[in-house]
Design a protein around this motif. Sequence first.
Motif, short mmCIF file in Angstrom:
data_model
loop_
_atom_site.label_atom_id
_atom_site.label_comp_id
_atom_site.label_asym_id
_atom_site.label_seq_id
_atom_site.Cartn_x
_atom_site.Cartn_y
_atom_site.Cartn_z
N TYR A 135 0.87 -1.17 0.00
CA TYR A 135 0.00 0.00 0.00
C TYR A 135 0.92 1.23 0.00
O TYR A 135 1.85 1.30 0.80
CB TYR A 135 -0.89 0.05 1.24
CG TYR A 135 -1.94 -1.03 1.29
CD1 TYR A 135 -3.15 -0.87 0.62
CD2 TYR A 135 -1.73 -2.19 2.01
CE1 TYR A 135 -4.12 -1.86 0.67
CE2 TYR A 135 -2.71 -3.18 2.07
CZ TYR A 135 -3.89 -3.01 1.39
OH TYR A 135 -4.85 -3.98 1.44
N TYR A 165 -5.83 -5.55 5.94
CA TYR A 165 -5.39 -6.38 4.82
C TYR A 165 -5.87 -7.81 5.03
O TYR A 165 -5.74 -8.36 6.13
CB TYR A 165 -3.86 -6.35 4.70
CG TYR A 165 -3.33 -7.28 3.65
CD1 TYR A 165 -3.68 -7.13 2.32
CD2 TYR A 165 -2.49 -8.32 4.00
CE1 TYR A 165 -3.20 -8.00 1.35
CE2 TYR A 165 -2.00 -9.20 3.04
CZ TYR A 165 -2.36 -9.03 1.72
OH TYR A 165 -1.89 -9.89 0.77
N TYR A 184 -2.99 5.34 -1.41
CA TYR A 184 -4.13 4.48 -1.08
C TYR A 184 -5.02 5.23 -0.07
O TYR A 184 -4.51 5.92 0.82
CB TYR A 184 -3.64 3.15 -0.51
CG TYR A 184 -4.73 2.16 -0.21
CD1 TYR A 184 -5.30 1.40 -1.21
CD2 TYR A 184 -5.19 1.99 1.09
CE1 TYR A 184 -6.32 0.49 -0.93
CE2 TYR A 184 -6.20 1.09 1.38
CZ TYR A 184 -6.76 0.35 0.36
OH TYR A 184 -7.77 -0.54 0.64
#
Length: 144
Positions: A89, A110, A93
């Motif tokens: 990321y 995640y 993001y």
Amino acid sequence: MMTKTATKRIVSFVLALVFTTLLATVAVATEVRASALIVSHSCSASAGTDGEMDVTFSITGKKIMSTIGAKSIYFYVKNGNTWKFDKLYTQYYIGMSAENKLTHGNTITYQGKAGTEYKIVVTLFVEDSEGATDSRTYTKYVNT
């Protein structure tokens, strides 16, 4: 009854111990405040259910920053004795960074694989209006 020599040695030892402790305390305080741009920062990672992981971070600048937050979060999965790249990321993001703020914090979730060990490398950063930057990196380990 102690002799004068023994008393002097004890007093000298105690003073040396106090002096060493004071020096160590000053060194720690200096290290914590070593940044010209960052006031405080923190990061933690935890496992949820079914392979889910939460990475929670917070960073505070000394003034309003042009950009502040997490520059990157790398997820690596354990593969035998090595770590294999799994996911990245970046600061772009959603929720990773903010503009024109004093502080920024968030939790990034995640979805990994249950029963797996992960290494998570998080870099927090600030950038001021003059382009000066500073960062701090954390490495965390999570078993899902």
